[in-house]
Design a protein around this motif. Structure first.
Motif: not given
Length: 309
Positions: A46-51, A257-264, A266-271
């Motif tokens: 959810q944190a990744n999606k919101l960000a 589209y301007i495409v990018w890999e979103p900042f995650g 949530g994954a950083l928090m879980a790690k």
């Protein structure tokens, strides 16, 4: 009591302890661990999606602002008595046009192409990628895109309205996203006016056309400013976690589209919390194991006491 009978009784006693005490305790710990893992993973997702949603909304807003910024950049050189005099001269000074209406815009603002048109729409000057080029290239590269923008601007100039001026601009302009030379680009048209920004009724002014490609230096600046990982231009959003901001032209067609890999986050928090969670689980298991041993010993002592009694 025989040895065989004693062994059978002890085995049944171990099985009873395992079924009634040990297995439920282990199952409870396992359920707790699974529940905590699920909560952490769901929270991370959810944190990744919101960000990602917030980052995408920000980039879409920035794209609109940058399109208007190209027109605002032009006003630094198009609302100018000297520019109007140079452009309407019988023989325009090309070096002056380089230094003020062409190459300078590339060096200072990053505009990729610039064209100066006389009041009749004939190209007088052209710049591409920081170098002067043949003005005739205007027709093959930009004319089809710029023509409707010029018509729109002429209508605005003939019927001036404060509502048609986008703050912080001072004069009417017309811009849109389209393809120029196969590249998605912002194309902006401004009239070259005197320093009061006035237009003589019935007199058509010369025009300045500026082009900023969105898949070149613009994209690099955007990625650096907003920390877009692996930013790139694509005709579609690739499968996976990538995010994309659509580039839509004035007809509603999506150019890409301007495409990018979103900042995650949530994954950083879980790690970061995983080592602490694993450590806590090990401590809980150790405590449960210690309690089971104590209970087992107490049970054996009680059974032995009952047997002696």
């Amino acid at each position: 009591m025989s040895t065989t009978a004693t062994f059978g009784f002890g085995e049944r006693r171990d099985q009873t302890f395992l079924a009634r005490v040990a297995l439920p305790a282990i199952a409870a710990v396992a359920t707790l661990a699974i529940a905590l893992t699920a909560v952490v993973l769901f929270s991370a997702s959810q944190a990744n999606k919101l960000a990602g949603d917030r980052q995408q909304a920000l980039i879409e807003t920035v794209l609109k602002q940058r399109a208007a910024a190209v027109a605002h950049d032009q006003e630094g050189v198009t609302i100018w008595d000297e520019a109007l005099r140079q452009v309407t001269a019988r023989r325009p000074d090309l070096k002056w046009l380089d230094d003020n209406l062409g190459i300078w815009l590339h060096s200072y603002y990053g505009h990729d192409e610039a064209y100066v048109l006389d009041p009749a729409g004939k190209p007088l000057y052209a710049m591409r990628d920081g170098a002067r080029i043949d003005p005739g290239r205007y027709r093959e590269r930009v004319a089809a895109v710029a023509a409707p923008l010029i018509q729109d601007l002429v209508r605005k100039l003939e019927h001036p309205s404060l509502q048609s001026i986008t703050v912080p601009q001072r004069t009417q302009g017309s811009y849109a996203l389209d393809r120029v030379g196969g590249h998605p680009a912002i194309v902006s048209v401004k009239a070259i006016l005197d320093e009061e920004g006035t237009l003589t009724p019935g007199v058509r002014p010369p025009f300045h056309v500026s082009v900023r490609r969105l898949d070149g230096s613009f994209l690099m600046e955007l990625a650096d400013a907003y920390q877009l990982a692996d930013a790139r231009f694509a005709t579609s959003i690739p499968a996976g976690s990538a995010r994309g901001a659509p580039l839509v032209d004035r007809t509603g067609e999506t150019l890409g589209y301007i495409v990018w890999e979103p900042f995650g986050p949530g994954a950083l928090m879980a790690k970061r919390i995983a080592p602490f969670a694993i450590g806590a689980l090990v401590v809980i298991l150790a405590m449960v194991g210690w309690l089971l041993i104590r209970i087992r010993r107490s049970t054996l002592a009680l059974e032995a006491s009952e047997a002696q009694a």
